[in-house]
Scaffold this motif. Sequence first.
Motif, PDB file in Angstrom:
ATOM      1  N   LEU A 212       0.828  -1.204   0.000  1.00  0.00           N
ATOM      2  CA  LEU A 212       0.000   0.000   0.000  1.00  0.00           C
ATOM      3  C   LEU A 212       0.857   1.245   0.000  1.00  0.00           C
ATOM      4  O   LEU A 212       1.888   1.320   0.690  1.00  0.00           O
ATOM      5  CB  LEU A 212      -0.911   0.026   1.233  1.00  0.00           C
ATOM      6  CG  LEU A 212      -1.968  -1.069   1.363  1.00  0.00           C
ATOM      7  CD1 LEU A 212      -2.696  -0.934   2.692  1.00  0.00           C
ATOM      8  CD2 LEU A 212      -2.966  -0.991   0.204  1.00  0.00           C
ATOM      9  N   GLN A 216      -3.044   5.230   0.133  1.00  0.00           N
ATOM     10  CA  GLN A 216      -3.942   4.083   0.202  1.00  0.00           C
ATOM     11  C   GLN A 216      -4.092   3.599   1.647  1.00  0.00           C
ATOM     12  O   GLN A 216      -5.194   3.254   2.087  1.00  0.00           O
ATOM     13  CB  GLN A 216      -3.405   2.953  -0.665  1.00  0.00           C
ATOM     14  CG  GLN A 216      -3.514   3.207  -2.157  1.00  0.00           C
ATOM     15  CD  GLN A 216      -2.817   2.129  -2.973  1.00  0.00           C
ATOM     16  OE1 GLN A 216      -1.760   1.604  -2.561  1.00  0.00           O
ATOM     17  NE2 GLN A 216      -3.383   1.787  -4.115  1.00  0.00           N
ATOM     18  N   GLN A 219      -6.343   5.924   3.499  1.00  0.00           N
ATOM     19  CA  GLN A 219      -7.721   5.727   3.061  1.00  0.00           C
ATOM     20  C   GLN A 219      -8.314   4.475   3.699  1.00  0.00           C
ATOM     21  O   GLN A 219      -9.477   4.488   4.148  1.00  0.00           O
ATOM     22  CB  GLN A 219      -7.771   5.611   1.533  1.00  0.00           C
ATOM     23  CG  GLN A 219      -9.186   5.500   0.977  1.00  0.00           C
ATOM     24  CD  GLN A 219      -9.205   5.428  -0.540  1.00  0.00           C
ATOM     25  OE1 GLN A 219      -8.207   5.083  -1.168  1.00  0.00           O
ATOM     26  NE2 GLN A 219     -10.330   5.753  -1.143  1.00  0.00           N
ATOM     27  N   ARG A 220      -7.541   3.404   3.755  1.00  0.00           N
ATOM     28  CA  ARG A 220      -8.024   2.174   4.377  1.00  0.00           C
ATOM     29  C   ARG A 220      -8.288   2.389   5.871  1.00  0.00           C
ATOM     30  O   ARG A 220      -9.295   1.926   6.410  1.00  0.00           O
ATOM     31  CB  ARG A 220      -6.989   1.062   4.203  1.00  0.00           C
ATOM     32  CG  ARG A 220      -6.736   0.655   2.756  1.00  0.00           C
ATOM     33  CD  ARG A 220      -7.736  -0.346   2.248  1.00  0.00           C
ATOM     34  NE  ARG A 220      -7.428  -0.749   0.888  1.00  0.00           N
ATOM     35  CZ  ARG A 220      -6.638  -1.767   0.564  1.00  0.00           C
ATOM     36  NH1 ARG A 220      -6.061  -2.481   1.530  1.00  0.00           N
ATOM     37  NH2 ARG A 220      -6.411  -2.081  -0.690  1.00  0.00           N
TER      38      ARG A 220
END
Length: 248
Positions: A212, A216, A219-220
Motif C-alpha cells: 500500500l 492508500q 484511506q483504508r
Amino acid sequence: ELRRLFDHFLARSGEQSPEAIRSALLGYLQGHAPAPGLRPEALATVLAWFDAYVALERDSISIAQRETEPAAAMARVRALRRERLGQVLADNWYAQEERDYDRADARRKLWADRSLAPAIRERRLAELDADLDPQQRELQAQSAQLDVAMQQSREFERNRTDAGTRFVEREALYGREAAQRLAELDQRKARWNDRVRSYAAQRQRVLADVDLSDAQRQQRLSGLMQGFDPNERRRVDALTRNGMLPGQ
C-alpha cells in the motif's frame, strides 16, 4: 461556548487527521464574527487553548482507563486541568462538572455504606441535596446508584465473576429490573470490546501491508473508522494514540 466549539470540530476525529481538524478550526475562526476582529496574538491564544484542550482530553481519557480507582483518577485529572490550562480557564470550563462529580461521589459513598441505617442514609442524602429541586434530587439519586453499580461491575470484571453470580448480587442490591439492565450493559460492553478488537486486528493488517502507498493506507484506515459514530471514533482515537488497542 468556546469549549463546545472545540468539541464540534473534534467530533471529526477518526475521519480527519488532527492537523486537518486544527486547520478547519482556524479557517472557521478567521471567517466568522467576532473572530475576524481578533488580533493575531489573540487568535494564537485561542489555538493554544485548543491544542492544550486536545492534549488534556486525550490524557484524561488515558488516566481514566489506566487508573482503577475513580476518585484517584478524578484527582489526577483535576490537577492536570489546572496544570495545562491554568486555574482561571480550568475553573471556567470544568467547575460545574467537578461540583457535580463531588456531589455524586458523596452520594455514592452514602449508598455504598451498608453500615448506615436507611433512615440515617436518607437524612444525610437530603442534607446533601438541600439546595436542589425535586427533579434534580431524583436525578442525583439515580446517578449515585449507577456509580455504585459501575464500581461493582469493575470488581466483577477484575474477579471474572460469572453472569449468574452478577445477577444474583445485583438483584439483592438494586432489584430485578435494575439487575436485568446491568446485565444488558455487560453485553453491550462485551460487544464494544469485540468491535475494538476487530478494528485493532484490521488496522494491524493495513499497517503491515507493504504493497500500500501512504495515501492508500490512510484511506483504508479512515474506512475502518466508518463503523464507529463520532463519539466512538474519539474513544478509538484515544486508545490508538495511547497505545491501548488490543495488540499494541
